[in-house]
Design a protein around this motif. Structure first.
Motif, PDB file in Angstrom:
ATOM      1  N   TYR A  88       1.308   6.847  -6.815  1.00 19.74           N
ATOM      2  CA  TYR A  88       0.173   7.713  -7.120  1.00 19.74           C
ATOM      3  C   TYR A  88       0.426   9.149  -6.678  1.00 19.74           C
ATOM      4  CZ  TYR A  88      -3.040   4.084  -8.694  1.00 19.74           C
ATOM      5  OH  TYR A  88      -3.649   3.091  -9.421  1.00 19.74           O
ATOM      6  N   ARG A  89       1.115   9.296  -5.564  1.00 19.68           N
ATOM      7  CA  ARG A  89       1.431  10.649  -5.070  1.00 19.68           C
ATOM      8  C   ARG A  89       2.311  11.375  -6.084  1.00 19.68           C
ATOM      9  NH1 ARG A  89       3.223   8.957  -0.530  1.00 19.68           N
ATOM     10  NH2 ARG A  89       1.163   8.815   0.442  1.00 19.68           N
ATOM     11  N   ALA A  90       3.301  10.671  -6.621  1.00 17.24           N
ATOM     12  CA  ALA A  90       4.194  11.283  -7.606  1.00 17.24           C
ATOM     13  C   ALA A  90       3.436  11.675  -8.865  1.00 17.24           C
ATOM     14  CB  ALA A  90       5.327  10.311  -7.942  1.00 17.24           C
ATOM     15  N   ILE A  91       2.439  10.881  -9.235  1.00 16.93           N
ATOM     16  CA  ILE A  91       1.667  11.157 -10.450  1.00 16.93           C
ATOM     17  C   ILE A  91       0.668  12.283 -10.248  1.00 16.93           C
ATOM     18  CG2 ILE A  91      -0.073  10.211 -12.031  1.00 16.93           C
ATOM     19  CD1 ILE A  91       1.280   7.434 -11.598  1.00 16.93           C
ATOM     20  N   TRP A  92      -0.168  12.174  -9.214  1.00 15.13           N
ATOM     21  CA  TRP A  92      -1.335  13.043  -9.093  1.00 15.13           C
ATOM     22  C   TRP A  92      -1.078  14.377  -8.415  1.00 15.13           C
ATOM     23  CZ3 TRP A  92      -5.844  12.416 -11.592  1.00 15.13           C
ATOM     24  CH2 TRP A  92      -6.026  11.197 -12.247  1.00 15.13           C
TER      25      TRP A  92
ATOM     26  N   ALA B 106       0.825  -1.209   0.000  1.00 10.03           N
ATOM     27  CA  ALA B 106       0.000   0.000   0.000  1.00 10.03           C
ATOM     28  C   ALA B 106       0.858   1.257   0.000  1.00 10.03           C
ATOM     29  CB  ALA B 106      -0.928  -0.010   1.213  1.00 10.03           C
ATOM     30  N   ASN B 107       1.890   1.260   0.816  1.00 11.06           N
ATOM     31  CA  ASN B 107       2.757   2.440   0.886  1.00 11.06           C
ATOM     32  C   ASN B 107       3.485   2.677  -0.435  1.00 11.06           C
ATOM     33  OD1 ASN B 107       1.983   2.858   3.522  1.00 11.06           O
ATOM     34  ND2 ASN B 107       3.755   1.826   4.407  1.00 11.06           N
ATOM     35  N   LYS B 108       3.938   1.604  -1.056  1.00  9.87           N
ATOM     36  CA  LYS B 108       4.614   1.726  -2.348  1.00  9.87           C
ATOM     37  C   LYS B 108       3.652   2.257  -3.411  1.00  9.87           C
ATOM     38  CE  LYS B 108       6.991  -1.860  -3.420  1.00  9.87           C
ATOM     39  NZ  LYS B 108       7.318  -3.245  -3.875  1.00  9.87           N
ATOM     40  N   THR B 109       2.432   1.730  -3.402  1.00  7.81           N
ATOM     41  CA  THR B 109       1.426   2.169  -4.374  1.00  7.81           C
ATOM     42  C   THR B 109       1.091   3.638  -4.177  1.00  7.81           C
ATOM     43  OG1 THR B 109       0.471  -0.055  -4.456  1.00  7.81           O
ATOM     44  CG2 THR B 109      -0.901   1.761  -5.248  1.00  7.81           C
TER      45      THR B 109
ATOM     46  N   LEU C 161      -5.541  12.350  -3.453  1.00  8.32           N
ATOM     47  CA  LEU C 161      -4.550  12.559  -4.509  1.00  8.32           C
ATOM     48  C   LEU C 161      -5.218  12.900  -5.833  1.00  8.32           C
ATOM     49  CD1 LEU C 161      -2.094   9.642  -3.645  1.00  8.32           C
ATOM     50  CD2 LEU C 161      -1.761  12.076  -3.235  1.00  8.32           C
ATOM     51  N   VAL C 162      -6.275  12.173  -6.177  1.00 12.75           N
ATOM     52  CA  VAL C 162      -6.996  12.469  -7.419  1.00 12.75           C
ATOM     53  C   VAL C 162      -7.637  13.850  -7.330  1.00 12.75           C
ATOM     54  CG1 VAL C 162      -8.934  11.793  -8.886  1.00 12.75           C
ATOM     55  CG2 VAL C 162      -7.365  10.048  -7.994  1.00 12.75           C
ATOM     56  N   ARG C 163      -8.159  14.185  -6.172  1.00 12.18           N
ATOM     57  CA  ARG C 163      -8.739  15.521  -5.974  1.00 12.18           C
ATOM     58  C   ARG C 163      -7.688  16.602  -6.230  1.00 12.18           C
ATOM     59  NH1 ARG C 163     -10.753  14.583  -1.501  1.00 12.18           N
ATOM     60  NH2 ARG C 163     -12.863  14.101  -2.253  1.00 12.18           N
ATOM     61  N   ALA C 164      -6.473  16.366  -5.752  1.00 13.89           N
ATOM     62  CA  ALA C 164      -5.386  17.331  -5.979  1.00 13.89           C
ATOM     63  C   ALA C 164      -5.098  17.469  -7.461  1.00 13.89           C
ATOM     64  CB  ALA C 164      -4.128  16.888  -5.232  1.00 13.89           C
ATOM     65  N   GLY C 165      -5.148  16.341  -8.198  1.00 15.93           N
ATOM     66  CA  GLY C 165      -4.893  16.390  -9.630  1.00 15.93           C
ATOM     67  C   GLY C 165      -5.972  17.132 -10.387  1.00 15.93           C
ATOM     68  N   VAL C 166      -7.226  16.898 -10.025  1.00 11.46           N
ATOM     69  CA  VAL C 166      -8.346  17.596 -10.672  1.00 11.46           C
ATOM     70  C   VAL C 166      -8.303  19.080 -10.337  1.00 11.46           C
ATOM     71  CG1 VAL C 166     -10.858  17.815 -10.762  1.00 11.46           C
ATOM     72  CG2 VAL C 166      -9.806  15.535 -10.753  1.00 11.46           C
ATOM     73  N   ARG C 167      -8.027  19.392  -9.088  1.00 13.89           N
ATOM     74  CA  ARG C 167      -7.942  20.802  -8.681  1.00 13.89           C
ATOM     75  C   ARG C 167      -6.827  21.517  -9.450  1.00 13.89           C
ATOM     76  NH1 ARG C 167      -6.312  20.207  -3.689  1.00 13.89           N
ATOM     77  NH2 ARG C 167      -8.415  19.713  -2.969  1.00 13.89           N
ATOM     78  N   SER C 168      -5.702  20.836  -9.642  1.00 15.17           N
ATOM     79  CA  SER C 168      -4.589  21.424 -10.388  1.00 15.17           C
ATOM     80  C   SER C 168      -5.000  21.705 -11.830  1.00 15.17           C
ATOM     81  CB  SER C 168      -3.389  20.473 -10.355  1.00 15.17           C
ATOM     82  OG  SER C 168      -2.323  20.966 -11.130  1.00 15.17           O
TER      83      SER C 168
ATOM     84  N   LYS D 170      -1.539  12.591 -16.341  1.00 20.92           N
ATOM     85  CA  LYS D 170      -1.684  11.874 -15.078  1.00 20.92           C
ATOM     86  C   LYS D 170      -2.418  10.560 -15.299  1.00 20.92           C
ATOM     87  CE  LYS D 170      -1.669  15.883 -11.924  1.00 20.92           C
ATOM     88  NZ  LYS D 170      -1.117  16.849 -12.867  1.00 20.92           N
ATOM     89  N   VAL D 171      -3.465  10.605 -16.093  1.00 22.83           N
ATOM     90  CA  VAL D 171      -4.212   9.385 -16.394  1.00 22.83           C
ATOM     91  C   VAL D 171      -3.339   8.403 -17.167  1.00 22.83           C
ATOM     92  CG1 VAL D 171      -6.123   8.445 -17.746  1.00 22.83           C
ATOM     93  CG2 VAL D 171      -6.488  10.445 -16.277  1.00 22.83           C
ATOM     94  N   GLU D 172      -2.604   8.890 -18.149  1.00 23.39           N
ATOM     95  CA  GLU D 172      -1.715   8.017 -18.925  1.00 23.39           C
ATOM     96  C   GLU D 172      -0.691   7.332 -18.023  1.00 23.39           C
ATOM     97  OE1 GLU D 172      -0.134  10.697 -21.780  1.00 23.39           O
ATOM     98  OE2 GLU D 172      -1.844  10.520 -23.162  1.00 23.39           O
ATOM     99  N   ALA D 173      -0.119   8.075 -17.079  1.00 24.17           N
ATOM    100  CA  ALA D 173       0.863   7.502 -16.149  1.00 24.17           C
ATOM    101  C   ALA D 173       0.209   6.458 -15.247  1.00 24.17           C
ATOM    102  CB  ALA D 173       1.502   8.604 -15.313  1.00 24.17           C
ATOM    103  N   THR D 174      -1.038   6.702 -14.854  1.00 26.24           N
ATOM    104  CA  THR D 174      -1.782   5.750 -14.022  1.00 26.24           C
ATOM    105  C   THR D 174      -2.054   4.466 -14.785  1.00 26.24           C
ATOM    106  OG1 THR D 174      -2.835   7.548 -12.786  1.00 26.24           O
ATOM    107  CG2 THR D 174      -3.911   5.407 -12.717  1.00 26.24           C
TER     108      THR D 174
END
Length: 206
Positions: free
Chosen positions: A63-67, A56-59, A133-140, A77-81
């Motif tokens: 995701y943190r690095a991506i989003w 979980a921590n690795k995952t 994390l996804v919220r941060a990406g959408v907000r960005s 971001k979606v492509e990287a996911t």
């Protein structure tokens, strides 16, 4: 030996789930005794809890690095996911599109009623952090002008997060990874058509 045990345990948990996983399988693969496994982890639950924590921590780090990267677009971001999911998928489907399970957390969610309270709490924590994390990406994307200022942020977050949560079920039910990639593309294209910022100034001709 501890790391070797955890690597094998993760693979077995992904393939067979919590209920289908046992110390006997690990001891046979590693040619060691069950007593040795108990020495390192105490019990099956102790081992699974540690494997889940590491996974979980690795995952989340990925995701943190991506989003949270404010220099990339929502599409990137979606492509990287998708790329990250595909790498994990291929680990368990190396021979082709077999639709085999490939995500430990998605696999364990199918056995939620049999898990320890610690495991269930960890899965819930990961779910909440995915949303953050996804919220941060959408907000960005909204703040950068990629998406319109009046875009329904929380509705977009729900759409994107649910694909992450159920990615393993999509590939399993359809038997191939392409269905998941198509789902991501269909969702992202719909979001772009509906909410892409249409007020981008047009450059004047020289």
């Amino acid at each position: 030996m501890r790391e070797r045990i955890k690597v094998v345990a993760e693979e077995l948990l992904v393939k067979y789930g919590y209920r289908g996983f046992s110390f006997g399988q690990i001891s046979e693969i590693l040619e060691t005794t069950r007593a040795n496994l108990h020495y390192h982890f105490g019990s099956k639950d102790g081992l699974v809890e540690e494997v889940l924590e590491d996974y979980a921590n690795k995952t989340l780090d990925h995701y943190r690095a991506i989003w949270t990267d404010t220099t990339t677009t929502l599409r990137r971001k979606v492509e990287a996911t998708v790329q990250m999911a595909h790498r994990r998928y291929l680990r368990y489907n190396a021979a082709g599109d077999n639709g085999e399970p490939w995500s430990l957390m998605i696999r364990l969610r199918n056995d939620t009623d049999a898990l320890t309270p610690k495991m269930r709490v960890k899965l819930q924590q990961v779910t909440k952090e995915f949303e953050m994390l996804v919220r941060a990406g959408v907000r960005s994307a909204i703040q950068s002008g990629e998406l319109a200022a009046d875009s329904p942020q929380e509705k977009l977050v729900i759409q994107l997060v649910n694909i992450i949560h159920y990615a393993g079920s999509v590939t399993r039910d359809h038997g191939h990874f392409g269905r998941l990639a198509d789902l991501w593309e269909a969702t992202l294209s719909t979001i772009e058509r509906a909410y892409a910022n249409k007020k981008i100034p047009v450059k004047s001709k020289a």
